[in-house]
Design a protein around this motif. Structure first.
Motif, PDB file in Angstrom:
ATOM      1  N   THR A   1       0.982  -7.394 -10.330  1.00  0.00           N
ATOM      2  CA  THR A   1       1.489  -8.618  -9.818  1.00  0.00           C
ATOM      3  C   THR A   1       2.353  -8.379  -8.464  1.00  0.00           C
ATOM      4  O   THR A   1       2.475  -7.468  -8.064  1.00  0.00           O
ATOM      5  N   HIS A   2       2.484  -9.503  -7.743  1.00  0.00           N
ATOM      6  CA  HIS A   2       3.368  -9.684  -6.426  1.00  0.00           C
ATOM      7  C   HIS A   2       2.571  -8.663  -5.604  1.00  0.00           C
ATOM      8  O   HIS A   2       3.181  -7.932  -4.758  1.00  0.00           O
TER       9      HIS A   2
ATOM     10  N   HIS B   1      -9.183  -4.111  -1.330  1.00  0.00           N
ATOM     11  CA  HIS B   1      -8.597  -3.170  -2.126  1.00  0.00           C
ATOM     12  C   HIS B   1      -8.842  -3.165  -3.597  1.00  0.00           C
ATOM     13  O   HIS B   1      -8.621  -4.315  -4.083  1.00  0.00           O
ATOM     14  N   ASP B   2      -9.430  -2.438  -4.402  1.00  0.00           N
ATOM     15  CA  ASP B   2      -9.385  -2.333  -5.933  1.00  0.00           C
ATOM     16  C   ASP B   2      -8.372  -1.629  -6.243  1.00  0.00           C
ATOM     17  O   ASP B   2      -7.880  -0.593  -6.619  1.00  0.00           O
ATOM     18  N   VAL B   3      -7.041  -2.621  -6.571  1.00  0.00           N
ATOM     19  CA  VAL B   3      -5.677  -2.017  -6.788  1.00  0.00           C
ATOM     20  C   VAL B   3      -5.702  -1.342  -8.271  1.00  0.00           C
ATOM     21  O   VAL B   3      -5.140  -0.391  -8.230  1.00  0.00           O
ATOM     22  N   PRO B   4      -6.193  -1.881  -9.262  1.00  0.00           N
ATOM     23  CA  PRO B   4      -6.086  -1.263 -10.456  1.00  0.00           C
ATOM     24  C   PRO B   4      -6.939   0.339 -10.296  1.00  0.00           C
ATOM     25  O   PRO B   4      -6.407   1.348 -10.786  1.00  0.00           O
TER      26      PRO B   4
ATOM     27  N   LEU C   1      -2.618  -5.980   0.719  1.00  0.00           N
ATOM     28  CA  LEU C   1      -2.994  -4.771  -0.218  1.00  0.00           C
ATOM     29  C   LEU C   1      -4.214  -5.448  -1.141  1.00  0.00           C
ATOM     30  O   LEU C   1      -5.010  -4.733  -1.377  1.00  0.00           O
ATOM     31  N   ARG C   2      -4.155  -6.758  -1.542  1.00  0.00           N
ATOM     32  CA  ARG C   2      -5.457  -7.049  -2.591  1.00  0.00           C
ATOM     33  C   ARG C   2      -6.396  -7.383  -1.838  1.00  0.00           C
ATOM     34  O   ARG C   2      -7.676  -7.324  -2.285  1.00  0.00           O
TER      35      ARG C   2
ATOM     36  N   PRO D   1       1.108  -1.219  -0.103  1.00  0.00           N
ATOM     37  CA  PRO D   1      -0.021  -0.010  -0.119  1.00  0.00           C
ATOM     38  C   PRO D   1       0.863   1.358   0.089  1.00  0.00           C
ATOM     39  O   PRO D   1       1.939   1.301   0.488  1.00  0.00           O
ATOM     40  N   ASP D   2       0.215   2.285  -0.324  1.00  0.00           N
ATOM     41  CA  ASP D   2       0.986   3.490  -0.686  1.00  0.00           C
ATOM     42  C   ASP D   2       1.650   3.938   0.860  1.00  0.00           C
ATOM     43  O   ASP D   2       2.638   4.627   0.899  1.00  0.00           O
ATOM     44  N   ALA D   3       0.731   3.813   1.783  1.00  0.00           N
ATOM     45  CA  ALA D   3       1.130   4.310   3.193  1.00  0.00           C
ATOM     46  C   ALA D   3       2.324   3.238   3.707  1.00  0.00           C
ATOM     47  O   ALA D   3       2.930   3.921   4.740  1.00  0.00           O
ATOM     48  N   GLN D   4       2.745   2.168   3.010  1.00  0.00           N
ATOM     49  CA  GLN D   4       3.930   1.483   3.266  1.00  0.00           C
ATOM     50  C   GLN D   4       4.995   1.527   2.375  1.00  0.00           C
ATOM     51  O   GLN D   4       5.961   0.584   2.171  1.00  0.00           O
TER      52      GLN D   4
END
Ligand SMILES: [Zn+2]
Length: 266
Positions: A227-228, A237-240, A233-234, A198-201
């Motif tokens: 990937t990875h 969360h909607d990563v895209p 995070l996944r 995540p951006d926070a990490q």
């Protein structure tokens, strides 16, 4: 199949998970009049062999193996792969296998052979080990050109770009933020890009959604494949969408086992 195609074999991380093996990607590209089909496995993390079997991929016919770095989640299944190529095929394999890797790959394989046995280097067919420095490129036996680029992750880590007559593919391996890497990947059909945290990490040796957005904006791939992605995070969360909200507007998907992407241009 006459098109070049990516198949996601493993898209996981260090964390063992039920639905995905660790890093491993299969590229199959058509042969030419003078060269046979190319089948390249990029990284071979734990669980990759079983995933290759689940996906029905002809692992015994692999022509090239390309390694990004020596972390166990990217190379942990290598001894098993060579043991299978020696003992697990209906007929002994004759064709050579070329291993492409960063500086230290030969020594790494010698250590594996020391621990597991001679078969890692002498499985009954020729194993050619080729170390490429960042910036170096070579033509694979089947024709496509493989080029290495440094990534900020470990001392040896590299990303790979593969260009054929009618296709292109990029794989970041593990990397921290690097605008040069984005430029190196410019215009590939599919860019398999790590998006670990995540951006926070955010750290200097992995990417987060905002850092992926910067890299992808420089690369402009036809499809960005995330990937990875670490479980925390996944999950939920909607990563895209996080990548899009960080400013990248291009087509984006999250890698899953068995995801197939045509790489052929046009
Ligand atoms: Zn790593």
């Amino acid at each position: 199949m006459s098109e070049a195609e990516l198949t996601v074999v493993g898209c996981g991380t260090v964390v063992p998970e039920a639905d995905r093996a660790a890093s491993s990607y299969w590229i199959s590209s058509p042969g030419t009049e003078s060269a046979a089909r190319t089948r390249v496995l990029f990284d071979c993390g734990p669980g990759a062999l079983q995933a290759l079997a689940r996906l029905g991929l002809p692992w015994g016919k692999i022509t090239d193996l390309a390694i990004t770095h020596f972390h166990a989640d990217h190379v942990g299944a290598l001894p098993g792969l060579f043991f299978a190529l020696k003992h697990g095929l209906p007929r002994p394999r004759g064709r050579p296998l070329t291993v492409w890797g960063p500086a230290g790959t030969r020594r790494f394989f010698e250590k594996l052979a020391g621990a597991y046995g001679d078969f890692v280097l002498n499985p009954g067919f020729s194993v050619l080990i080729e170390e490429l420095s960042p910036g170096e490129a070579r033509d694979l036996s089947g024709g496509p050109r493989l080029e290495a680029h440094k990534t900020p992750h470990t001392d040896e880590s590299v990303a790979w770009r593969l260009d054929g007559e009618s296709f292109s593919f990029g794989y970041t391996g593990d990397t921290g933020p690097s605008t040069e890497l984005g430029s190196f990947m410019r215009g590939v059909s599919a860019l398999v890009c790590e998006c670990s945290l995540p951006d926070a990490q955010a750290t200097d040796n992995h990417l987060s959604p905002a850092r992926v957005a910067e890299l992808a904006a420089a690369a402009c791939p036809r499809l960005l494949v995330l990937t990875h992605v670490y479980p925390h995070l996944r999950t939920g969360h909607d990563v895209p969408r996080l990548v899009a909200e960080a400013g990248y507007a291009g087509a984006t998907r999250v890698a899953t086992e068995g995801l197939r992407v045509s790489l052929t241009n046009g």
